[in-house]
Design an enzyme around this catalytic site. Sequence first.
Site, short mmCIF file in Angstrom:
data_model
loop_
_atom_site.label_atom_id
_atom_site.label_comp_id
_atom_site.label_asym_id
_atom_site.label_seq_id
_atom_site.Cartn_x
_atom_site.Cartn_y
_atom_site.Cartn_z
N ALA A 95 50.78 -91.84 -0.21
CA ALA A 95 52.13 -91.36 -0.52
C ALA A 95 52.27 -90.96 -1.98
O ALA A 95 51.77 -91.64 -2.88
CB ALA A 95 53.21 -92.38 -0.17
N GLY A 96 52.96 -89.85 -2.19
CA GLY A 96 53.31 -89.41 -3.53
C GLY A 96 52.49 -88.27 -4.07
O GLY A 96 52.89 -87.62 -5.04
N GLY A 127 56.55 -88.40 0.48
CA GLY A 127 57.10 -87.04 0.48
C GLY A 127 57.66 -86.56 -0.83
O GLY A 127 58.18 -85.45 -0.91
N LYS A 149 47.38 -97.82 11.19
CA LYS A 149 47.99 -97.81 9.87
C LYS A 149 49.39 -98.40 10.00
O LYS A 149 50.25 -97.84 10.69
CB LYS A 149 48.06 -96.40 9.31
CG LYS A 149 48.71 -96.37 7.92
CD LYS A 149 49.17 -94.98 7.54
CE LYS A 149 50.11 -95.08 6.34
NZ LYS A 149 50.81 -93.81 6.08
N ASN A 194 49.99 -86.25 3.50
CA ASN A 194 50.46 -85.39 4.58
C ASN A 194 51.30 -84.25 4.02
O ASN A 194 50.93 -83.09 4.10
CB ASN A 194 51.26 -86.19 5.60
CG ASN A 194 51.73 -85.32 6.75
OD1 ASN A 194 50.92 -84.78 7.49
ND2 ASN A 194 53.03 -85.13 6.89
N THR A 195 52.43 -84.59 3.38
CA THR A 195 53.37 -83.57 2.93
C THR A 195 52.75 -82.60 1.94
O THR A 195 53.03 -81.39 1.96
CB THR A 195 54.61 -84.23 2.30
OG1 THR A 195 55.13 -85.21 3.21
CG2 THR A 195 55.71 -83.22 2.02
#
Length: 263
Positions: A192-193, A166, A105, A214-215
């Site tokens: 993301a987001g 994040g 990635k 992830n976050t």
Amino acid sequence: MSQHEDIALQVAGKTFQSRLIIGSGKYKDFNENLAALEASGAEIITVAIRRVNLGQNADEPSLLDVISPETFTILPNTAGCYTADDAVRTCRMARELLDGHKLVKLEVLGDQTTLYPNVTETLAAAETLVKDDFDVMVYTSDDPLVAKRLEEIGCVAVMPLGAPIGSGLGIRNPYNIRLILENAKVPIIVDAGVGTASDASIAMELGCDGVLMNTAIAEAKLPVLMASAMKKAVESGREAFLAGRMPRRLYASASSPIDGTFF
């Protein structure tokens, strides 16, 4: 198309039943990460080579001791890289650590505040890595022209952001995501987001091939439970997309026509 005609996610010639990809950062330990991974149903876990030990630090615990590459697909990423050269170097190190592993990635960041992608450096790194026989899944902005260019370079999946890394803000520009999807011939995976389950569902309802997060899981109060919620959200969003939602209307419409009736 009905849900029964759905085709599994295919990336670089490999088939995955889950359309959810999760990360390996911000968990309290590797065991919590594994528990979340199992609850999520994800088959791919992305790992920041610069932050997580995969064996490059012999005197530290390795993620691979807990999360087996024989069970899950390890997706090394270039998080923390701000130039094309650094990103390429990191991918080459990952290939050595993982015995010739080609799937990576790519992300090249523009600044430490927004973690927004540096598109110019991303394009340069993508060209080098594809020529170097890597299978590149690439994090990028939600610019449809850039997404198409990355596909043309030879990336195996294009991963536009839903919002900054994040941030948990959800899909801020669904119209750009739709434009990217309309022109794509490779998997489009929102990266993301995402902040909660409804964000993941929206991404899938738009027609995206998958979601990476992830976050949203790692920083939840109960990460393993959130991982389970994300599994269901991705699945339900995919089914809703395949089913085809009703049209939006400015006002209610009667279920049965009233023309020609007596009353």
